[in-house]
Structure formats: C-alpha cells, structure tokens
Design a protein around this motif. Structure first.
Motif, PDB file in Angstrom:
ATOM      1  N   THR A 197     -12.551 -13.138 -25.746  1.00  0.00           N
ATOM      2  CA  THR A 197     -12.915 -13.154 -24.306  1.00  0.00           C
ATOM      3  C   THR A 197     -11.856 -13.824 -23.486  1.00  0.00           C
ATOM      4  N   VAL A 198     -11.775 -13.931 -22.360  1.00  0.00           N
ATOM      5  CA  VAL A 198     -11.201 -14.393 -21.509  1.00  0.00           C
ATOM      6  C   VAL A 198     -12.052 -14.900 -20.245  1.00  0.00           C
ATOM      7  N   THR A 199     -12.608 -16.144 -20.007  1.00  0.00           N
ATOM      8  CA  THR A 199     -13.364 -16.606 -18.692  1.00  0.00           C
ATOM      9  C   THR A 199     -12.706 -16.956 -17.553  1.00  0.00           C
ATOM     10  N   LEU A 200     -12.628 -16.279 -16.509  1.00  0.00           N
ATOM     11  CA  LEU A 200     -11.873 -16.703 -15.222  1.00  0.00           C
ATOM     12  C   LEU A 200     -12.663 -17.465 -14.419  1.00  0.00           C
ATOM     13  N   SER A 201     -12.390 -18.576 -13.659  1.00  0.00           N
ATOM     14  CA  SER A 201     -13.261 -19.228 -12.688  1.00  0.00           C
ATOM     15  C   SER A 201     -12.350 -19.654 -11.471  1.00  0.00           C
ATOM     16  N   THR A 202     -12.952 -19.750 -10.438  1.00  0.00           N
ATOM     17  CA  THR A 202     -12.060 -20.243  -9.159  1.00  0.00           C
ATOM     18  C   THR A 202     -13.090 -21.223  -8.473  1.00  0.00           C
ATOM     19  N   PRO A 203     -12.421 -22.246  -7.774  1.00  0.00           N
ATOM     20  CA  PRO A 203     -13.160 -23.273  -7.303  1.00  0.00           C
ATOM     21  C   PRO A 203     -14.122 -22.805  -6.005  1.00  0.00           C
ATOM     22  N   GLU A 204     -13.374 -21.620  -5.518  1.00  0.00           N
ATOM     23  CA  GLU A 204     -14.379 -21.017  -4.315  1.00  0.00           C
ATOM     24  C   GLU A 204     -14.890 -19.474  -4.798  1.00  0.00           C
ATOM     25  N   PRO A 205     -15.795 -18.764  -4.038  1.00  0.00           N
ATOM     26  CA  PRO A 205     -15.800 -17.387  -4.290  1.00  0.00           C
ATOM     27  C   PRO A 205     -14.719 -16.577  -4.018  1.00  0.00           C
ATOM     28  N   PHE A 206     -14.398 -15.635  -5.062  1.00  0.00           N
ATOM     29  CA  PHE A 206     -13.243 -14.671  -4.853  1.00  0.00           C
ATOM     30  C   PHE A 206     -13.601 -13.207  -5.201  1.00  0.00           C
ATOM     31  N   GLY A 207     -13.705 -12.442  -4.108  1.00  0.00           N
ATOM     32  CA  GLY A 207     -14.297 -11.069  -4.093  1.00  0.00           C
ATOM     33  C   GLY A 207     -13.661 -10.324  -5.105  1.00  0.00           C
ATOM     34  N   PHE A 208     -12.316 -10.343  -5.276  1.00  0.00           N
ATOM     35  CA  PHE A 208     -11.415  -9.494  -6.073  1.00  0.00           C
ATOM     36  C   PHE A 208     -11.136 -10.141  -7.460  1.00  0.00           C
ATOM     37  N   ILE A 209     -12.175 -10.640  -8.038  1.00  0.00           N
ATOM     38  CA  ILE A 209     -11.346 -11.268  -9.282  1.00  0.00           C
ATOM     39  C   ILE A 209     -10.825 -10.476 -10.425  1.00  0.00           C
ATOM     40  N   LEU A 210     -11.817  -9.471 -10.561  1.00  0.00           N
ATOM     41  CA  LEU A 210     -11.418  -8.376 -11.493  1.00  0.00           C
ATOM     42  C   LEU A 210     -10.175  -7.457 -11.127  1.00  0.00           C
ATOM     43  N   GLU A 211     -10.179  -7.110  -9.939  1.00  0.00           N
ATOM     44  CA  GLU A 211      -9.050  -6.516  -9.560  1.00  0.00           C
ATOM     45  C   GLU A 211      -7.748  -7.263  -9.613  1.00  0.00           C
ATOM     46  N   SER A 212      -7.832  -8.410  -9.320  1.00  0.00           N
ATOM     47  CA  SER A 212      -6.714  -9.216  -9.366  1.00  0.00           C
ATOM     48  C   SER A 212      -6.079  -9.494 -10.772  1.00  0.00           C
ATOM     49  N   ALA A 213      -6.929  -9.770 -11.791  1.00  0.00           N
ATOM     50  CA  ALA A 213      -6.850  -9.997 -13.140  1.00  0.00           C
ATOM     51  C   ALA A 213      -6.153  -8.701 -13.972  1.00  0.00           C
ATOM     52  N   ARG A 214      -6.355  -7.440 -13.546  1.00  0.00           N
ATOM     53  CA  ARG A 214      -5.914  -6.373 -14.116  1.00  0.00           C
ATOM     54  C   ARG A 214      -4.643  -6.116 -13.484  1.00  0.00           C
ATOM     55  N   SER A 215      -4.122  -6.853 -12.350  1.00  0.00           N
ATOM     56  CA  SER A 215      -2.460  -6.652 -11.872  1.00  0.00           C
ATOM     57  C   SER A 215      -1.634  -7.512 -12.411  1.00  0.00           C
ATOM     58  N   ILE A 216      -2.082  -8.443 -13.452  1.00  0.00           N
ATOM     59  CA  ILE A 216      -1.175  -9.283 -13.999  1.00  0.00           C
ATOM     60  C   ILE A 216      -0.649  -9.024 -15.272  1.00  0.00           C
ATOM     61  N   PHE A 217       0.852  -9.266 -15.105  1.00  0.00           N
ATOM     62  CA  PHE A 217       1.632  -8.820 -16.491  1.00  0.00           C
ATOM     63  C   PHE A 217       1.512 -10.180 -17.462  1.00  0.00           C
ATOM     64  N   ILE A 218       1.056  -9.611 -18.544  1.00  0.00           N
ATOM     65  CA  ILE A 218       0.651 -10.597 -19.501  1.00  0.00           C
ATOM     66  C   ILE A 218       1.537 -10.981 -20.579  1.00  0.00           C
ATOM     67  N   VAL A 219       2.005 -12.308 -20.732  1.00  0.00           N
ATOM     68  CA  VAL A 219       3.109 -12.894 -21.494  1.00  0.00           C
ATOM     69  C   VAL A 219       2.317 -13.152 -22.956  1.00  0.00           C
ATOM     70  N   CYS A 220       2.741 -12.436 -24.100  1.00  0.00           N
ATOM     71  CA  CYS A 220       2.358 -12.714 -25.433  1.00  0.00           C
ATOM     72  C   CYS A 220       3.178 -13.362 -26.230  1.00  0.00           C
ATOM     73  N   GLY A 221       2.904 -13.875 -27.518  1.00  0.00           N
ATOM     74  CA  GLY A 221       3.930 -14.289 -28.659  1.00  0.00           C
ATOM     75  C   GLY A 221       4.388 -15.422 -28.050  1.00  0.00           C
ATOM     76  N   LYS A 222       5.807 -15.487 -28.628  1.00  0.00           N
ATOM     77  CA  LYS A 222       6.602 -16.811 -28.627  1.00  0.00           C
ATOM     78  C   LYS A 222       6.886 -17.088 -27.066  1.00  0.00           C
ATOM     79  N   GLY A 223       6.935 -15.824 -26.168  1.00  0.00           N
ATOM     80  CA  GLY A 223       7.245 -16.169 -24.849  1.00  0.00           C
ATOM     81  C   GLY A 223       6.000 -17.166 -24.096  1.00  0.00           C
ATOM     82  N   VAL A 224       4.794 -17.318 -24.503  1.00  0.00           N
ATOM     83  CA  VAL A 224       4.081 -18.243 -23.916  1.00  0.00           C
ATOM     84  C   VAL A 224       4.452 -19.727 -24.026  1.00  0.00           C
TER      85      VAL A 224
END
Length: 410
Positions: free
Chosen positions: A34-61
């Motif tokens: 799992t991955v737990t996301l948190s923001t300092p202030e409430p954010f109404g689009f947290i799930l919608e934003s997360a799925r828009s991110i290109f994820i880097v894996c492996g050695k690129g991290v």
C-alpha cells in the motif's frame, strides 16, 4: 509510487509538476503493498491527482540521470532510442504480463513516435502507410476524415484560449483594457477560425471527462460589443492618435501577440483575426509566431509578449492553480502575472472541500477569471487521431501502450 511522489515534493528537485499533479506538502509512505498519501491541508482531489502521476521504478528512483534518455518503469515498452525533435523508439518487454489488456506477447516489437511538425506531411505519410497514426487539428483533418481506410478517433483536447500579460507596465495590467480588447473580438467567429470549424463551445478550463461537470463560461466572458469597447477605452484616457492607434500619457496601445506555429494554420489565422480586430479598436499589434520551445522561453524567461494564444490541457481544476495565481514568472509558473483575489479565495476554499460543494466553488473560481478577462476561453478544441493498419486507445491525451495492435497491412 511513494518514491516518485516524495521526489517531486522535495524542494531541491524543483519539479515543474509540484503543485500541479502533487499538491504542495503532500507526503507518501510505502507500506505492505500500500501507499499512504497525506497532505497538510484537506485536498478534495487526492485520488484523482495520484492517478495522473507517472511513476518511476527500479534504478531510476535512485539515479534520475538514467531518465534523461531512457525509462525506468513497469510498462510494456522501454525507451531504446531518443532523438529529440525527430523520433523516439520504444522496444517491447516480452515479459510484460499485466495491464489493462493483453501481454507483451501480443504487442508490436517496437513503437516509434515520430516528430512531424507539418500536418500535411503527416497526412501524406499516413496515407502512404509510412505512419500508422497521427493527430490532426488543421485543414488536413477534413482530408483524413474523407480518406477510405483511415480509422478515426475524435477527442477533446482543451480550449483554444488566450491570456493577457498583467505585469507592471503592460497594457493588460489594466482591467479596462483587458475587457475592452475582449469585447472587440467576435469570439464565435474567432473560435470557428482557430478550430477550422471542428470546435465546440468552450464550457470550462478542464478537459472532458471532468471531475467537476458544468458550464463556467457562458454569461461570464465580456460579450462582443465594438461600440462599448471603444467607449471604455475613450473613458479610460486611451485616445486615437493621427494614425488611429490609441495613446495615453504618451504611450501607444501596443501589443505583442504570441502564438505557436506548430498548432496549424487555423491558429495563425486566428492570431491574424485578433490583430485586425484590435487594430480596428485602436491597438497596434505585432504578431510573433514561434515554435513550442521558443514559446516556453518567452512565457517563462524573457516575458516578451502582451497576449498569448495558449491552450493548457489538464484533467483537474487544481492543476491550474499554479499557472493562474501565486509567484509570477520567472520565479513561478504564473506566466501571465495573474492576481485575481476572488479566484485565490475560492480555490483556497475549494481545495479543502470535496464533492459537489467543492466543485461548485471550483466553478465559481473559473468564472471569476473570465469576468475580469484574466484569460479568455474561445473554443473547445477537438482533435482527430487518424489511424491506418493499426489500432490503439487514448485517454486524457495519452496513449494506452498495452492497447497497441497492428491490423491488416501493418
């Protein structure tokens, strides 16, 4: 995913998508699957934003330099060659065994993304079978729509719209000038010219399908009224000079209109239409058509423009906030130096309000921009993705690589 988000949120990274796809202050913590996301202030689009991110894996991290001319991810293709400005070649991963459809064994051996700035050239290559797919915004779109054997995918691609530079000393810093210049334009005619007749009425700033549906444009943009535009400029002290160009306190009403030449002849014709209408209203207009790289430099570094035709394609209203408020370029992403207090107040409240109530606030915030002519939505653009001997899916302007298939003749 946690590593990617925390990398973007690291101030030392200076990521251009921080505050766009990743809200300011977001943190990610990896758990057991799992991955737990948190923001300092409430954010109404947290799930919608997360799925828009290109994820880097492996050695690129750990070593981001690997991404300069390569990829480090979990998708079905790996970048094998990068020739900026010409082409990008991707090789299939035959061991790819998950995703929305098929496996690596079902996919073409390689996919080449070819950079073809001229749409007529792209159309000729597609008809000849040299290309399997191309995007059309200009007049060659009609040709592709009537050519036998060409597959068609029509998708919305954001607005044809323009901004006024509101920096110190710019004509657009005066809201009276912005409104008058907007009233001097017949936006319906302008939209038809810019889109080659393939556009739809603009109804908001976010591409469809939207998290917050509704029409934020109608009734909020200054309406076409040449007489009212002239009267407003007269009242504000902009008086016509001997050559018809208005002057105030010894300064001519002069504008530099910036646009990208890569967006086809329709946009160039739209820029010429705007220049003619503004000249009729008493403004001197200098057209500056440039390539995308130069346009980006002008917006973010040199700031050598007064009005710019600039579509911005995003999937969430929260992704626009950094462009429409906050630190101005070159220190921030606010390239037009917008400072709309009503917009800022509404998005601050909307950010922490989920659901329909939050969407209503986002809509009011967009309308506040239009009412003050901070930016002017002209037409809802659509694009034709034409295909030959191949099939694929697109979502949000992006390819679904697991959907690539060669058909008969491909």
């Amino acid at each position: 995913m946690a590593g990617t988000i925390n990398h973007i949120a690291d101030p030392d990274t200076k990521s251009p998508v921080y505050g766009v796809f990743v809200p300011v202050g977001m943190k990610a913590e990896a758990g057991d699957g799992t991955v737990t996301l948190s923001t300092p202030e409430p954010f109404g689009f947290i799930l919608e934003s997360a799925r828009s991110i290109f994820i880097v894996c492996g050695k690129g991290v750990e070593d981001r330099s690997l991404l300069a001319r390569g990829t480090s991810g979990s998708g079905p293709y790996v970048l094998s060659e990068a020739a900026p400005g010409d082409h990008y070649t991707f090789k299939v991963r035959r061991d790819y065994a998950w995703g929305s459809s098929g496996t690596g064994a079902d996919l073409p051996e390689q996919v080449v993304l070819k950079v073809v700035p001229n749409e007529q050239t792209a159309a000729n290559l597609l008809v000849a079978g040299t290309l399997n797919g191309a995007q059309f915004l200009g007049p060659d779109r009609a040709r592709m729509e009537s050519t036998p054997g060409i597959g068609q995918i029509v998708t919305p691609v954001g607005n044809g719209q323009f901004f006024y530079h509101q920096g110190d000393g710019r004509p657009g810093a005066d809201p009276v000038v912005r409104k008058a210049l907007t009233q001097a334009l017949n936006l319906t005619e302008l939209g038809g010219i810019a889109s080659g007749g393939t556009g739809r009425p603009a109804t908001g700033l976010v591409v469809e399908p939207r998290a917050c549906p509704g029409d934020t444009v109608t009734g909020h943009v200054p309406a076409f009224d040449e007489a009212a535009a002239a009267a407003a400029l007269d009242a504000a002290g902009w008086k016509p000079g001997p050559d018809g160009i208005r002057v105030k306190d010894g300064e001519r009403l002069s504008l530099r209109l910036l646009y990208a030449t890569t967006r086809g002849p329709g946009v160039q014709a739209a820029a010429e239409y705007m220049a003619a209408a503004w000249k009729k209203a008493g403004a001197e207009v200098k057209l500056n058509g440039v390539l995308d790289t130069k346009l980006s430099e002008s917006l973010n570094v040199t700031q050598d423009w007064d009005a710019v035709w600039l579509p911005i394609t995003v999937t969430l209203p929260s992704q626009l906030v950094g462009f429409l408020s906050g630190p101005a370029a070159p220190k921030g992403a606010n390239f037009a130096h917008l400072d709309n207090d009503r917009y800022t107040e509404l998005v601050t409240e909307a950010n922490g309000t989920p659901g329909e109530e939050g969407c209503a606030l986002w809509g009011q915030a967009e309308s506040a921009l239009f009412e003050s002519a901070d930016l002017v939505p002209v037409v809802g653009n659509t694009t034709l993705i034409a295909t030959k001997n191949a099939a694929f899916r697109m979502a949000g302007g992006l390819f679904d690589p697991s959907s690539f298939r060669l058909t008969q003749g491909g």
